[in-house]
Design a protein around this motif. Structure first.
Motif, PDB file in Angstrom:
ATOM      1  N   CYS A   1      -2.546  -4.284   5.862  1.00 12.18           N
ATOM      2  CA  CYS A   1      -2.896  -3.029   6.513  1.00 12.18           C
ATOM      3  C   CYS A   1      -3.657  -2.126   5.558  1.00 12.18           C
ATOM      4  CB  CYS A   1      -1.649  -2.323   7.039  1.00 12.18           C
ATOM      5  SG  CYS A   1      -0.504  -1.777   5.760  1.00 12.18           S
ATOM      6  N   TRP A   2      -4.347  -1.165   6.153  1.00 17.00           N
ATOM      7  CA  TRP A   2      -5.166  -0.208   5.415  1.00 17.00           C
ATOM      8  C   TRP A   2      -4.828   1.192   5.937  1.00 17.00           C
ATOM      9  CZ3 TRP A   2      -6.450  -4.870   7.310  1.00 17.00           C
ATOM     10  CH2 TRP A   2      -6.859  -5.837   6.379  1.00 17.00           C
ATOM     11  N   PRO A   3      -3.901   1.901   5.284  1.00 17.88           N
ATOM     12  CA  PRO A   3      -3.472   3.224   5.765  1.00 17.88           C
ATOM     13  C   PRO A   3      -4.367   4.346   5.259  1.00 17.88           C
ATOM     14  CG  PRO A   3      -2.091   2.519   3.939  1.00 17.88           C
ATOM     15  CD  PRO A   3      -3.077   1.407   4.167  1.00 17.88           C
TER      16      PRO A   3
ATOM     17  N   LEU B   1      -3.410   3.742  10.689  1.00 19.15           N
ATOM     18  CA  LEU B   1      -3.162   2.445  10.076  1.00 19.15           C
ATOM     19  C   LEU B   1      -3.966   1.373  10.806  1.00 19.15           C
ATOM     20  CD1 LEU B   1      -1.099   1.576   7.793  1.00 19.15           C
ATOM     21  CD2 LEU B   1       0.272   0.643   9.641  1.00 19.15           C
TER      22      LEU B   1
ATOM     23  N   ALA C   1       7.285  -0.840   6.884  1.00 23.99           N
ATOM     24  CA  ALA C   1       7.100   0.385   6.100  1.00 23.99           C
ATOM     25  C   ALA C   1       8.450   0.823   5.547  1.00 23.99           C
ATOM     26  CB  ALA C   1       6.496   1.492   6.952  1.00 23.99           C
TER      27      ALA C   1
ATOM     28  N   GLN D   1       0.849  -1.187   0.000  1.00 21.77           N
ATOM     29  CA  GLN D   1       0.000   0.000   0.000  1.00 21.77           C
ATOM     30  C   GLN D   1       0.884   1.236   0.000  1.00 21.77           C
ATOM     31  OE1 GLN D   1      -3.448  -0.035  -0.187  1.00 21.77           O
ATOM     32  NE2 GLN D   1      -3.116  -2.222  -0.509  1.00 21.77           N
TER      33      GLN D   1
ATOM     34  N   PHE E   1       3.813   0.447   2.557  1.00 20.30           N
ATOM     35  CA  PHE E   1       3.505  -0.494   3.630  1.00 20.30           C
ATOM     36  C   PHE E   1       3.267  -1.880   3.043  1.00 20.30           C
ATOM     37  CE2 PHE E   1       1.952   3.676   4.849  1.00 20.30           C
ATOM     38  CZ  PHE E   1       2.412   3.825   6.152  1.00 20.30           C
TER      39      PHE E   1
ATOM     40  N   TYR F   1      -4.790  -2.694  10.829  1.00 17.16           N
ATOM     41  CA  TYR F   1      -4.176  -3.922  10.330  1.00 17.16           C
ATOM     42  C   TYR F   1      -4.602  -5.092  11.213  1.00 17.16           C
ATOM     43  CZ  TYR F   1      -0.835  -3.138  14.163  1.00 17.16           C
ATOM     44  OH  TYR F   1      -0.268  -2.918  15.392  1.00 17.16           O
TER      45      TYR F   1
ATOM     46  N   ILE G   1      -0.673   9.303   9.753  1.00 19.36           N
ATOM     47  CA  ILE G   1      -1.336   8.188   9.084  1.00 19.36           C
ATOM     48  C   ILE G   1      -1.985   7.286  10.124  1.00 19.36           C
ATOM     49  CG2 ILE G   1      -0.972   6.112   7.687  1.00 19.36           C
ATOM     50  CD1 ILE G   1       1.238   7.625   6.277  1.00 19.36           C
TER      51      ILE G   1
ATOM     52  N   SER H   1      -4.654  -1.148  15.466  1.00 16.13           N
ATOM     53  CA  SER H   1      -4.433   0.114  14.763  1.00 16.13           C
ATOM     54  C   SER H   1      -3.285   0.868  15.418  1.00 16.13           C
ATOM     55  CB  SER H   1      -5.701   0.979  14.774  1.00 16.13           C
ATOM     56  OG  SER H   1      -6.007   1.407  16.088  1.00 16.13           O
TER      57      SER H   1
END
Length: 243
Positions: free
Chosen positions: A204-206, A216, A175, A149, A160, A218, A214, A232
């Motif tokens: 993960c979803w940033p 994050l 990262a 990501q 990421f 996950y 950010i 998170s």
């Protein structure tokens, strides 16, 4: 908008999406991206919005069994989607999970998971995704990443992903940072570790916040119970350091 792999009435699996108009309290019916539905297997959780156009990447199977990542766009905030281009080029190897970022006035970078989990690949576009370069191998810089990501902050382009290494324990979510528009990545930082199987964590979803930090979300198998837990963290990135 939320996307899932879903079965159609005939039992065929494909990527579909649903929209909410009330901040997630209720959701509309699912709509498949492709016809036939099997042409699009899954969508990336990351999206890019530029001048009112939303960009996202999905992938599906080719006739030879390999995968190809495709760039989709929406001009109505996700209500409808159109296939814009194929990211994988002739003679490229198969790619699937892909993150994208804007790295220039009209330039995009896509970084992808390798079908065989042997490499991490990149493609550049200089025309907002209409055409793409051949593959760029980032493996020497970042290793093998799954579900990569990308997020552009004020100071760096951050990458990421789940570090894929079957010889190493514990498993790692990592990262990297680029200070040259995605040409090179450095400053490897381990954000979290987990035990158990590699598939039980690390995706993960940033989300970039208005303050430049950010958020994050996950998942990780923190207790080695084959029961992944949702976690998170908030990340603030400064050049050559991560806090």
């Amino acid at each position: 908008m939320i996307t899932f792999g879903k079965l159609d009435p005939d039992g065929t699996s494909g990527a579909a999406y649903s929209l909410s108009n009330d901040d997630g309290l209720t959701w509309g019916a699912f709509t498949f991206f492709s016809t036939p539905v099997s042409e699009t297997a899954a969508f990336s959780p990351g999206v890019l919005t530029v001048n009112g156009t939303v960009y996202s990447v999905a992938y599906g199977s080719q006739s030879d069994g390999s995968s190809n990542a495709n760039l989709w766009t929406s001009v109505d905030n996700g209500s409808t989607w159109s296939l814009l281009s194929e990211i994988r080029q002739t003679n490229d190897v198969g790619i699937n999970e892909t993150g994208i970022a804007q790295v220039g006035a009209t330039s995009l970078l896509a970084i992808s998971r390798d079908d065989l989990n042997l490499n991490t690949w990149g493609h550049f576009s200089n025309d907002f995704g209409l055409t793409w370069s051949s593959q760029v191998d980032y493996t020497a810089q970042v290793g093998v990443l799954q579900d990569p990501q990308l997020v552009q902050t004020r100071t760096a382009l951050l990458l990421f992903g789940r570090q894929y290494d079957t010889t190493k324990s514990p498993n790692e979510m990592v990262a990297f940072a680029s200070y040259d528009g995605g040409l090179t990545f450095a400053d490897r930082t381990v954000l979290d570790t987990y035990t158990g199987l590699p598939i039980d964590g690390g995706y993960c979803w940033p989300l970039l916040r208005s303050d430049g930090k950010i958020f994050l979300v996950y998942y990780a198998d923190s207790n080695n119970l084959r029961e992944p837990d949702i976690k998170s963290l908030v990340l603030q990135w400064d050049r050559k350091s991560a806090n």
